[in-house]
Design an enzyme around this catalytic site. Sequence first.
Site, PDB file in Angstrom:
ATOM      1  N   ARG A   1      -8.791   0.835  -4.800  1.00 60.69           N
ATOM      2  CA  ARG A   1      -8.554   1.636  -3.593  1.00 60.69           C
ATOM      3  C   ARG A   1      -9.847   1.797  -2.807  1.00 60.69           C
ATOM      4  NH1 ARG A   1      -5.389   5.756  -7.397  1.00 60.69           N
ATOM      5  NH2 ARG A   1      -7.557   6.293  -7.842  1.00 60.69           N
TER       6      ARG A   1
ATOM      7  N   LYS B   1      -3.232  11.554   1.700  1.00 58.95           N
ATOM      8  CA  LYS B   1      -4.181  11.165   0.671  1.00 58.95           C
ATOM      9  C   LYS B   1      -4.912  12.424   0.242  1.00 58.95           C
ATOM     10  CE  LYS B   1      -6.169   7.995  -1.861  1.00 58.95           C
ATOM     11  NZ  LYS B   1      -5.421   7.076  -2.717  1.00 58.95           N
TER      12      LYS B   1
ATOM     13  N   SER C   1      -0.614  10.862  -2.317  1.00 59.49           N
ATOM     14  CA  SER C   1      -1.287   9.918  -3.204  1.00 59.49           C
ATOM     15  C   SER C   1      -2.690  10.434  -3.492  1.00 59.49           C
ATOM     16  CB  SER C   1      -1.351   8.539  -2.538  1.00 59.49           C
ATOM     17  OG  SER C   1      -2.002   7.591  -3.353  1.00 59.49           O
TER      18      SER C   1
END
Length: 369
Positions: free
Chosen positions: A54, A164, A233
């Site tokens: 990521r 996020k 997430s």
Amino acid sequence: MRTTSAGVFKIATTGPGDVSGLMALIGSGAIDPKSILAILGKTEGNGGVNDFTREYAVAALCAALAPRLGLSPEEVEQRIAFVMSGGTEGVLSPHLTVFTRSEAERPAGLSGKRLSIGMAHTRDFLPEELGRSAQITETAKAVKAAMADAGISDPADIHFVQIKCPLLTSDRVEAASARGNKTATTSAYASMAYSRGASALGVAVALGEIAPDVRDEDVLRRYDLFSKVASTSSGIELMHNVVIVLGNSAASVSEFEIGHAVMRDAIDSAAVIAALESVGLGFAPQATNGRGLVNIFAKAEASPDGSVRGFRHTMLEDTDISSTRHARAAVGGLIAGLAGTGAVYVSGGAEHQGPAGGGPVATIARLSD
């Protein structure tokens, strides 16, 4: 009210550091880098605490976009919302979804609501605030700010809220302890769920899906409290929440439209079909009535009660493979079969994101006009 146009581009990647597809679209003029508002990606990491694909993907994108924007890579990361979701188990295919926004004139005769996107950030959180009411409250504020940024006032027009959010590390837990404070958990992996859950409850509060009096002890316990459009997430690379609101607005002249449905469990194919139908598409669409599928976004989790429609599942007891990886593979395969492509965005860990064991599923379609 200003008139905007939101664009959506799905780009296949050969690895977390592959930016060639995006650079090709920028080079051809299809994407103006200055119009990029958000980039959502699926990377082939494990989706866990130590999933560095990521961070690698974000670093590669920032480095590639920096000279195009006349900014440093650090400034690019502040300007554009990057949400990288690790884990492409099963038939899921790594890819990027790039969202752009620009000012536009309304063509004569154009009517209806079309895709609009808004973005906002929370303040940085202290480690002891993750998974608790502070994160819920600040997230709710950011969701409302992102709605305003998108030009959307009616919560019914919101179809997907991507967030996020941070997680805890041993250093962060120790920092809280040094101040005499306890964190929601001392487990980095468990903290991902707490952060996702609190962020989702913040969405639910902002959109009026639940009452605002949510308590710390409700997080990961009151699964009757959830949002039908939240997708959260966790990542190690930040200490604040990045909020991206996707909905339809009369102020948008976009070529795209978004709709959603809610999966009640991991095998709810009817909900996936309903999400496709909400934007005028059908089963395994390549094009329906001139419309075309752009992407599907969904949450997936192993049902916390250990069963799916009365039959036991073993995802929570598998010590070799985490339940989030099982769930992504299962839901990803289901959606890929119905959508006709494995390049769909399925994120694991759906705490308070849809009913327990289920989750929201949203679809973006390109309109025929």
